[in-house]
Write an enzyme that holds these catalytic residues in place. Sequence first.
Site, PDB file in Angstrom:
ATOM      1  CE  LYS A  37      -8.988   1.816  -2.403  1.00  0.00           C
ATOM      2  NZ  LYS A  37      -9.630   2.404  -3.371  1.00  0.00           N
ATOM      3  N   GLY A  53      -0.365   1.323   8.613  1.00  0.00           N
ATOM      4  CA  GLY A  53      -0.992   1.464   9.779  1.00  0.00           C
ATOM      5  C   GLY A  53      -1.728  -0.065  10.106  1.00  0.00           C
ATOM      6  CG  ASP A  88      -2.581   0.075   0.912  1.00  0.00           C
ATOM      7  OD1 ASP A  88      -2.572   0.296  -0.263  1.00  0.00           O
ATOM      8  OD2 ASP A  88      -2.997  -0.047   1.936  1.00  0.00           O
TER       9      ASP A  88
END
Length: 748
Positions: free
Chosen positions: A320, A352, A298
């Site tokens: 994203k 995260g 990510d």
Amino acid sequence: MPYFPIFIDLNSKPVLIVGGGAVALRKLQKLMPYGGRMTVVAPHILPELAAVPGVKLQKHCFSAADLRPRPALVIAATNDRETNRHISLLCQKRHIPVNVVDDPALCSFLFPALVRQGDFSAGICTGGASPVAAAYFKERLRELLPEGLDRILDWLASLRPAMKNAIPGQHNRSEVFRRLFDASMAKGEPLTQEEAECCMGGGAGDGAPLREGPASPGSAPLREGSVSPGSAPLREGPASPGSAPLREGPASPGGAPLREGFVSPGSVALVGAGCGTADLITLRGLRLLQQCQAVVYDDLIDPALLESAPESALRLYMGKRSGSHAASQEQIHQKLIELARSGLRVVRLKGGDPYLFGRGGEEMLALRAAGISCQEVPGIPSPMGIAAEAGIPLTHRGVSRGVHIVTAHTADTPDGLPEDFDALAGLSGTLVFLMGLERLPVIAARLAAAGKDKNTPGAVISGGNAPNPVRVRAPLFQLEQAARSAGASSPAIILVGDVAAMDLSAPAGPLAGKRIGVTGTREVAEKQLSAFRELGAEALWVLRLHVKELPMESDWQDVGERPGWIVLTSANGVRIFLERMKREGRDMTLLEKWKFAVIGAATGRMLARYGIKVDLCPRSFTSQALAAELAARAEPGERVVLLRSAMASSKLPKALRRDGFAVEEYSIYDVEREVCGDTLPVLDYLTFSSAGGVKLFLEQYGAIPRKTRCVCIGGVTADALSRYTEQPFLISREISAESVVEAVLRDG
């Protein structure tokens, strides 16, 4: 000289420890779990040692008679060096393995730093060079082992007898056990019957149990029908949801070919990468990443994490971010399913925590619906990680007793804020808003209108791996103006509450706030990355290079006939040359007739690891200096053999030939770059460790960034860089990672 590691069966074998003090006790405690018949000989024995059950105690001074019956091994742990020396000589004369504590010269074997969990044992040895290093790696290895490893190994051992009968062919059994081991390691405990059957790709069947009863809590008997790959007739089509027959060829990057119809079910782990540096990932997440065959990553992860994935693993970016999507959520779902169905172990690496506004729940549901084996590994979420990085505790005694995490990106309300937003103003504790920077004016206005004191401390923080780190503190009514003045940009978190006025951050390192790109091979890059990070910088491996051994243009059969000088210019050249000599069965003693010249201390250290003395290393680590000093040392007409990279500069051989040497050049390795589609992040510094690295960097990224300060490791690399940029750059004083770091520190 390294010691050859060997494992000995001590079960029911006699083991003798001479000495009754604290050192002898420590050795005894390490040996006891291995089942030996322990005897301790000493005139005085510690009460703690005497209290160890099952140990035979002999309270007298050592004599040769204590070596009867013949021990499997002996530990000399007295505080008298002459006694220890006597024991060593007697044992070596009788060919009895002996270890003399703290005296490697008297040992026939060294006592390793031990890591044990059930039937798993690992011994770590540095040949006596550095007990501290052995202890360090012992702790690192202990951290990586799952707590349930002993139960996993017991479970796998219990399957062996039945598997041997159920699955013909060693290759087939090995493949099944590999998949069972991978799955149980990923889970951290033995598989249940259902999980094992899914892993092996078969149905439960109606056969007899492979063994009686479960091997461990949570697992159940496996039946013969549960193993179909390679053992029973294969059904048409996929063996289980999410898996499909694989065609001939490798099952995964670097894998061995599988037969037609062999089912290799894959899996997906949704792993939280945390918010910040790579070392904030959990041990379980890191272990899965190190074992994966594909990583789908990510935005906002530390790129250093990708270094932990195997070099053969597929790396696929599918980020994203607000306003910029590399792929839709549905495309991400389909890609994860596709990779798993092709038989790969996939890590979906998410910044995260996957489940905290990370859409990990949607991905998990999609994977389950497709029948893919999957799991989630939590990560440090941004409200905790980013706030802590700025020195703000979300809760603090007497200041905040609660925390409320809210999304400010709601699609079904007029202003994008949750319907019950006004109720937040009356809550005590800390308010944290995610994905809300664009709505900060509305957030502040609505909180104030709902009764929140306009002077409540607030903070806007863009940290972790965000491209534009910013920390802003201001009262609620001034927060939006302060954030705009500081140039805050997404992604950022917004904190409102009294804790926002606190600052518990650690003192910054000398390179804090700097982003440094490193290029080179893993061996070169890791040293720089580690050093820069310890100094507070964000260090990224932006160009990954791999060393590829080349066939020599000549067999060099006369290695021992006309000795002269062997010139090596890199540690990679040393390793490839000497390992090739060993692999081809060459007589290594022939090298004793040669003299060795190197550029740089690191190359010399690599030679020393192979027991070869360096005859010449110039004071200045440059080709010109080496040529000049070699000309002064070598005899006229003496043979010079240059072994190096195919991409090396021609300066050294030209200089040597000008001085009258007949130089034989051999390109023994080449350097290749890892193909990567990522764009280059904004960098303060960019380091180059070879001329070839400069060329490969330009092939990948097209140009040297204008606002980035480059650092070259020596003159040859600097000459290469000067052909592509007119910007000023730094040159390290020596050819070493330490000198590159020093150059950045001096510049800063």
